[in-house]
Design a protein around this motif. Structure first.
Motif, PDB file in Angstrom:
ATOM      1  N   SER A   1       0.928  -1.185  -0.017  1.00  0.00           N
ATOM      2  CA  SER A   1      -0.077  -0.008  -0.054  1.00  0.00           C
ATOM      3  C   SER A   1       0.831   1.373   0.001  1.00  0.00           C
ATOM      4  CB  SER A   1      -0.910  -0.012   1.156  1.00  0.00           C
ATOM      5  OG  SER A   1      -1.803  -1.272   1.107  1.00  0.00           O
ATOM      6  N   LEU A   2       1.940   1.246   0.726  1.00  0.00           N
ATOM      7  CA  LEU A   2       2.755   2.343   0.601  1.00  0.00           C
ATOM      8  C   LEU A   2       3.202   2.874  -0.762  1.00  0.00           C
ATOM      9  CD1 LEU A   2       3.924   4.652   2.871  1.00  0.00           C
ATOM     10  CD2 LEU A   2       6.159   3.285   3.050  1.00  0.00           C
ATOM     11  N   THR A   3       3.595   1.685  -1.262  1.00  0.00           N
ATOM     12  CA  THR A   3       4.340   2.064  -2.706  1.00  0.00           C
ATOM     13  C   THR A   3       2.994   2.450  -3.558  1.00  0.00           C
ATOM     14  OG1 THR A   3       5.779   0.151  -2.427  1.00  0.00           O
ATOM     15  CG2 THR A   3       5.174   0.750  -4.794  1.00  0.00           C
ATOM     16  N   TYR A   4       1.891   1.994  -3.442  1.00  0.00           N
ATOM     17  CA  TYR A   4       0.623   2.624  -4.384  1.00  0.00           C
ATOM     18  C   TYR A   4       0.588   4.216  -3.836  1.00  0.00           C
ATOM     19  CZ  TYR A   4      -0.906  -2.171  -4.613  1.00  0.00           C
ATOM     20  OH  TYR A   4      -1.004  -3.631  -4.554  1.00  0.00           O
ATOM     21  N   MET A   5       0.505   4.496  -2.593  1.00  0.00           N
ATOM     22  CA  MET A   5       0.617   6.119  -2.334  1.00  0.00           C
ATOM     23  C   MET A   5       1.571   6.915  -2.989  1.00  0.00           C
ATOM     24  SD  MET A   5      -0.221   5.917   1.756  1.00  0.00           S
ATOM     25  CE  MET A   5      -0.705   4.337   2.681  1.00  0.00           C
ATOM     26  N   ALA A   6       3.051   6.193  -2.972  1.00  0.00           N
ATOM     27  CA  ALA A   6       4.094   6.987  -3.472  1.00  0.00           C
ATOM     28  C   ALA A   6       3.916   7.212  -4.935  1.00  0.00           C
ATOM     29  CB  ALA A   6       5.429   6.121  -2.956  1.00  0.00           C
ATOM     30  N   LEU A   7       3.728   5.942  -5.651  1.00  0.00           N
ATOM     31  CA  LEU A   7       3.481   5.849  -6.995  1.00  0.00           C
ATOM     32  C   LEU A   7       2.414   6.954  -7.546  1.00  0.00           C
ATOM     33  CD1 LEU A   7       3.462   2.071  -7.978  1.00  0.00           C
ATOM     34  CD2 LEU A   7       5.247   4.023  -8.599  1.00  0.00           C
ATOM     35  N   THR A   8       1.219   6.993  -6.827  1.00  0.00           N
ATOM     36  CA  THR A   8       0.267   7.851  -6.912  1.00  0.00           C
ATOM     37  C   THR A   8       0.558   9.329  -6.937  1.00  0.00           C
ATOM     38  OG1 THR A   8      -1.552   6.345  -6.282  1.00  0.00           O
ATOM     39  CG2 THR A   8      -2.180   8.522  -6.534  1.00  0.00           C
ATOM     40  N   ALA A   9       0.994   9.795  -5.748  1.00  0.00           N
ATOM     41  CA  ALA A   9       1.668  11.166  -5.653  1.00  0.00           C
ATOM     42  C   ALA A   9       2.631  11.340  -6.642  1.00  0.00           C
ATOM     43  CB  ALA A   9       2.504  11.298  -4.205  1.00  0.00           C
ATOM     44  N   ARG A  10       3.566  10.714  -7.041  1.00  0.00           N
ATOM     45  CA  ARG A  10       4.493  11.109  -8.096  1.00  0.00           C
ATOM     46  C   ARG A  10       3.504  11.358  -9.467  1.00  0.00           C
ATOM     47  NH1 ARG A  10       7.404   7.493 -11.795  1.00  0.00           N
ATOM     48  NH2 ARG A  10       9.559   8.306 -12.228  1.00  0.00           N
ATOM     49  N   ALA A  11       2.934  10.367  -9.983  1.00  0.00           N
ATOM     50  CA  ALA A  11       2.154  10.295 -10.927  1.00  0.00           C
ATOM     51  C   ALA A  11       1.349  11.500 -11.284  1.00  0.00           C
ATOM     52  CB  ALA A  11       1.230   8.995 -11.302  1.00  0.00           C
ATOM     53  N   ALA A  12       0.652  11.996 -10.227  1.00  0.00           N
ATOM     54  CA  ALA A  12      -0.323  13.064 -10.018  1.00  0.00           C
ATOM     55  C   ALA A  12       0.571  14.315 -10.339  1.00  0.00           C
ATOM     56  CB  ALA A  12      -1.185  13.204  -8.742  1.00  0.00           C
ATOM     57  N   ASN A  13       1.748  14.534  -9.576  1.00  0.00           N
ATOM     58  CA  ASN A  13       2.713  15.496  -9.792  1.00  0.00           C
ATOM     59  C   ASN A  13       3.140  15.720 -11.166  1.00  0.00           C
ATOM     60  OD1 ASN A  13       4.397  17.866  -8.528  1.00  0.00           O
ATOM     61  ND2 ASN A  13       5.938  16.400  -9.672  1.00  0.00           N
ATOM     62  N   HIS A  14       3.276  14.561 -11.696  1.00  0.00           N
ATOM     63  CA  HIS A  14       3.644  14.525 -13.164  1.00  0.00           C
ATOM     64  C   HIS A  14       2.578  15.026 -14.123  1.00  0.00           C
ATOM     65  CE1 HIS A  14       5.857  13.647 -16.962  1.00  0.00           C
ATOM     66  NE2 HIS A  14       4.560  12.562 -17.508  1.00  0.00           N
ATOM     67  N   ALA A  15       1.343  14.540 -13.882  1.00  0.00           N
ATOM     68  CA  ALA A  15       0.043  14.701 -14.792  1.00  0.00           C
ATOM     69  C   ALA A  15      -0.079  16.236 -14.605  1.00  0.00           C
ATOM     70  CB  ALA A  15      -0.964  14.095 -14.199  1.00  0.00           C
ATOM     71  N   VAL A  16       0.120  16.858 -13.422  1.00  0.00           N
ATOM     72  CA  VAL A  16      -0.295  18.351 -13.386  1.00  0.00           C
ATOM     73  C   VAL A  16       0.856  19.122 -14.232  1.00  0.00           C
ATOM     74  CG1 VAL A  16      -0.498  20.476 -11.907  1.00  0.00           C
ATOM     75  CG2 VAL A  16      -1.503  18.220 -11.366  1.00  0.00           C
ATOM     76  N   GLU A  17       1.922  18.933 -13.944  1.00  0.00           N
ATOM     77  CA  GLU A  17       3.303  19.576 -14.833  1.00  0.00           C
ATOM     78  C   GLU A  17       2.964  19.487 -16.246  1.00  0.00           C
ATOM     79  OE1 GLU A  17       6.721  17.600 -13.461  1.00  0.00           O
ATOM     80  OE2 GLU A  17       6.825  18.950 -11.617  1.00  0.00           O
ATOM     81  N   GLU A  18       2.379  18.153 -16.600  1.00  0.00           N
ATOM     82  CA  GLU A  18       2.102  18.000 -18.162  1.00  0.00           C
ATOM     83  C   GLU A  18       1.160  18.731 -18.596  1.00  0.00           C
ATOM     84  OE1 GLU A  18       4.123  15.708 -20.568  1.00  0.00           O
ATOM     85  OE2 GLU A  18       5.521  16.757 -18.946  1.00  0.00           O
ATOM     86  N   LEU A  19      -0.200  18.748 -17.656  1.00  0.00           N
ATOM     87  CA  LEU A  19      -1.192  19.658 -18.146  1.00  0.00           C
ATOM     88  C   LEU A  19      -0.926  21.040 -18.376  1.00  0.00           C
ATOM     89  CD1 LEU A  19      -4.250  18.893 -18.401  1.00  0.00           C
ATOM     90  CD2 LEU A  19      -4.688  19.675 -16.269  1.00  0.00           C
ATOM     91  N   LYS A  20      -0.020  21.335 -17.470  1.00  0.00           N
ATOM     92  CA  LYS A  20       0.314  22.971 -17.493  1.00  0.00           C
ATOM     93  C   LYS A  20       1.064  23.242 -18.738  1.00  0.00           C
ATOM     94  CE  LYS A  20       0.395  23.678 -12.668  1.00  0.00           C
ATOM     95  NZ  LYS A  20       1.269  24.249 -11.189  1.00  0.00           N
ATOM     96  N   LYS A  21       1.864  22.098 -19.344  1.00  0.00           N
ATOM     97  CA  LYS A  21       2.728  22.344 -20.566  1.00  0.00           C
ATOM     98  C   LYS A  21       1.806  22.278 -21.753  1.00  0.00           C
ATOM     99  CE  LYS A  21       6.888  20.507 -18.387  1.00  0.00           C
ATOM    100  NZ  LYS A  21       7.644  19.349 -18.251  1.00  0.00           N
ATOM    101  N   GLY A  22       0.446  21.843 -21.590  1.00  0.00           N
ATOM    102  CA  GLY A  22      -0.388  21.470 -22.716  1.00  0.00           C
ATOM    103  C   GLY A  22      -0.257  20.216 -23.372  1.00  0.00           C
ATOM    104  N   ASN A  23       0.628  19.256 -22.573  1.00  0.00           N
ATOM    105  CA  ASN A  23       0.809  17.918 -23.261  1.00  0.00           C
ATOM    106  C   ASN A  23      -0.176  17.171 -23.189  1.00  0.00           C
ATOM    107  OD1 ASN A  23       3.320  18.796 -23.991  1.00  0.00           O
ATOM    108  ND2 ASN A  23       4.621  18.397 -22.278  1.00  0.00           N
ATOM    109  N   LEU A  24      -1.252  17.220 -22.266  1.00  0.00           N
ATOM    110  CA  LEU A  24      -2.172  16.483 -22.103  1.00  0.00           C
ATOM    111  C   LEU A  24      -3.754  16.975 -22.496  1.00  0.00           C
ATOM    112  CD1 LEU A  24      -1.243  14.857 -18.523  1.00  0.00           C
ATOM    113  CD2 LEU A  24      -0.963  13.705 -20.678  1.00  0.00           C
TER     114      LEU A  24
END
Length: 577
Positions: A554-577
């Motif tokens: 479960s701890l690994t799921y939490m870490a993967l999710t936080a990391r992916a969400a941070n990346h998703a927002v960065e990509e969204l701001k760049k217009g890549n998503l």
């Protein structure tokens, strides 16, 4: 409904009111984290939960009840077991918790091979009933598949996830010691719980007679000493009640309900839609990306579409596989992103078949206070740095010691004073030891959709075809032999090793089917948990795992999710998503 998921009778209610920046499918441990991160970063986020709403404190009906206030004293009745032969196998299922479990007859699936699928459909999901044990992976788990030649290479390493482990540990609240082990990296810990005297005795004997094996106090998601961030969440210190599965009104253990979802709600950016059975993800072939999610109301059976720029799939491993496999289109006739045909394959899990019981003498003058929510544990010591056994990978060991007759009326005769006196006296000390074995992902272990059977909401039934292999049998044999040897070295008596016969699924640690990887030919997700062929869809629950390790996931799921969400927002701001 027609076979093609693009053909559904829709009551969309207007595109504008059903449009969000992000949609999260599932509200359990990983879904709660996705909601927190996306809302905190300013995205209007819709969380879809197929079960009912459960609010922290308000919807924990048994949490403050005494045993005598429940009809069956909080136990399991014959009728409960007969009506729910699958759910009732779960460690947490009883009269006081059954409202957090899905009843077998209401949510059928097809077992091609025996598989106990334990599910909790409500806001918070299984975060209300998990065992709360939390360990980081080490570098050895991320390196093992490539080194030993099974599954595929992980696209990330420990160093990629280490800062995210720290990030989620600080917020969730993890108790533990700084043990300095390369095989089980230290984290951001609250004060630890303590082993009792017999456990410490066994620990010392193992350390002296088995070099290379280390027993440590278990690490768990309980607030032994809340930090300001935990108080800000409205959570308090763990009371060591050991009735966590009823829901904790103190917020003493981490759950979506007490932590991440309220935090997300406080941003003003969260909308939760309960009773929302996700039918499929909508793919726009002109835009070449996912644009929304189709939902069936679990009560009215009315279909609705919701739209967003990014979608996080966190429905728990098997349901995430089911949703993606059912998300068909002309571009993806076999499931969203499933060009290589591997979706649903390489399902793995943790093997809990090995148990050992024993007695230990010399501590009858010692009693213990409280109900500690964790136990002593030993990180894997097999095949860690190189392949050295006749099986791949290994197992983690957990053990605990307790007074075997404490508050136990079994064997008492009569009623009244004599009965009460017997039931209130502690007996001798007993030892319980168990394995948590890594299973090796195999292509034949898979889930798929039924072609002719559907549930009441028109979604194809999931077929489970998952079993143990010869490697699992060898690991089990080694654990039983080594466990007996360690307990003998500690002077234990009446040692009884056994295979408990549990079938896959009952571990509730199923993983895989939508695994990460560098190569789109052999994996479904990239190193950021994005679908290779539909980059605005992220999968960060157990479905994304390449292998299982021996640690609780479960701890690994939490870490993967936080990391992916941070990346998703960065990509969204760049217009890549």
């Amino acid at each position: 409904m027609p076979n093609d998921s693009t053909s559904v009778n829709i009551n969309s209610g207007g595109v504008a009111q059903n449009t969000f920046d992000a949609i999260v499918i599932g509200s359990g441990i990983s879904g709660g984290w996705a909601a927190k991160e996306l809302c905190e970063k300013g995205l209007k986020t819709l969380v879809l939960e197929r079960g009912r709403d459960v609010q922290h404190k308000k919807d924990y009906p048994t949490t403050l009840l005494n045993p005598w206030e429940m009809k069956h004293r909080g136990g399991r009745t014959k009728a409960m077991v007969e009506e729910n032969p699958i759910a009732s196998k779960c460690y947490a299922y009883d009269e006081a918790t059954e409202h957090f479990f899905i009843k077998d007859k209401h949510h059928p699936y097809i077992q091609e091979k025996p598989f106990d699928w334990i599910r909790g459909y409500q806001v918070g999901g299984k975060s209300l009933i998990w065992a709360r044990q939390t360990q980081r992976w080490s570098r050895f788990e991320f390196e093992a598949p490539a080194r030993d030649g099974f599954a595929i290479d992980w696209p990330i390493r420990y160093d990629d996830l280490a800062p995210w482990y720290s990030y989620v540990e600080k917020f969730a609240g993890i108790s533990g010691n700084k043990d300095g082990l390369e095989t089980l990296p230290d984290g951001e810990f609250l004060p630890p719980w303590e082993m009792n005297c017999p456990e410490k005795h066994i620990q010392s004997k193992i350390h002296s007679k088995f070099p290379g094996r280390t027993v440590i106090q278990g690490r768990c998601a309980h607030l032994t000493q809340p930090n300001p961030v935990h108080l800000e969440q409205g959570r308090g210190q763990c009371q060591a009640r050991n009735i966590c599965y009823r829901g904790c009104p103190f917020g003493g253990y981490f759950s979506s309900n007490s932590s991440t979802l309220p935090w997300a709600a406080n941003t003003g950016n969260l909308t939760i839609r309960p009773h929302a059975v996700v039918h499929s993800i909508i793919y726009d072939e002109q835009k070449q990306k996912a644009v929304g999610v189709r939902v069936i109301d679990s009560n009215t059976h009315e279909a609705t579409e919701y739209f967003a720029k990014i979608i996080f799939v966190n429905a728990a491993c098997l349901n995430s596989n089911l949703i993606l496999l059912n998300s068909t289109s002309n571009r993806f006739p076999n499931g969203l992103g499933n060009d290589n045909g591997l979706m649903g394959k390489y399902i793995a899990f943790h093997d809990y078949r090995g148990n050992i019981t024993a007695g230990i003498e010399g501590f009858d003058d010692i009693e213990e206070y409280g109900r500690r929510p964790t136990a002593a544990m030993m990180p894997n010591f097999r095949n860690v740095r190189k392949q050295e056994m006749d099986f791949l990978r290994g197992y983690m060991v957990h053990y605990s010691c307790s007074r075997v007759n404490w508050h136990n009326s079994d064997g008492a005769e009569g009623i009244g004073e004599g009965f009460k006196e017997f039931a209130s006296q502690p007996g001798g000390w007993g030892v319980f030891m168990m394995m948590q074995g890594e299973t090796i992902p195999q292509e034949k272990n898979h889930v798929r959709l039924s072609k002719d059977q559907k549930d009441e909401w028109g979604v194809p039934l999931l077929i489970t075809s998952v079993d143990y292999g010869e490697n699992d049998n060898k690991i089990l044999k080694d654990f039983l032999e080594q466990g007996v040897a360690m307990l003998e070295a500690a002077g234990c008596k009446n040692i009884n090793p056994f295979d408990n016969g549990r079938v896959p699924g009952n571990d509730i640690h199923e993983m895989g089917g939508v695994r990460m990887g560098n190569d789109p030919k052999t994996s479904l997700l990239n190193k950021w948990n994005q679908l290779h062929h539909c980059s605005n869809v992220f999968v960060t629950d157990g479905a994304s795992m390449v292998s299982t390790g021996t640690q609780n996931p479960s701890l690994t799921y939490m870490a993967l999710t936080a990391r992916a969400a941070n990346h998703a927002v960065e990509e969204l701001k760049k217009g890549n998503l």
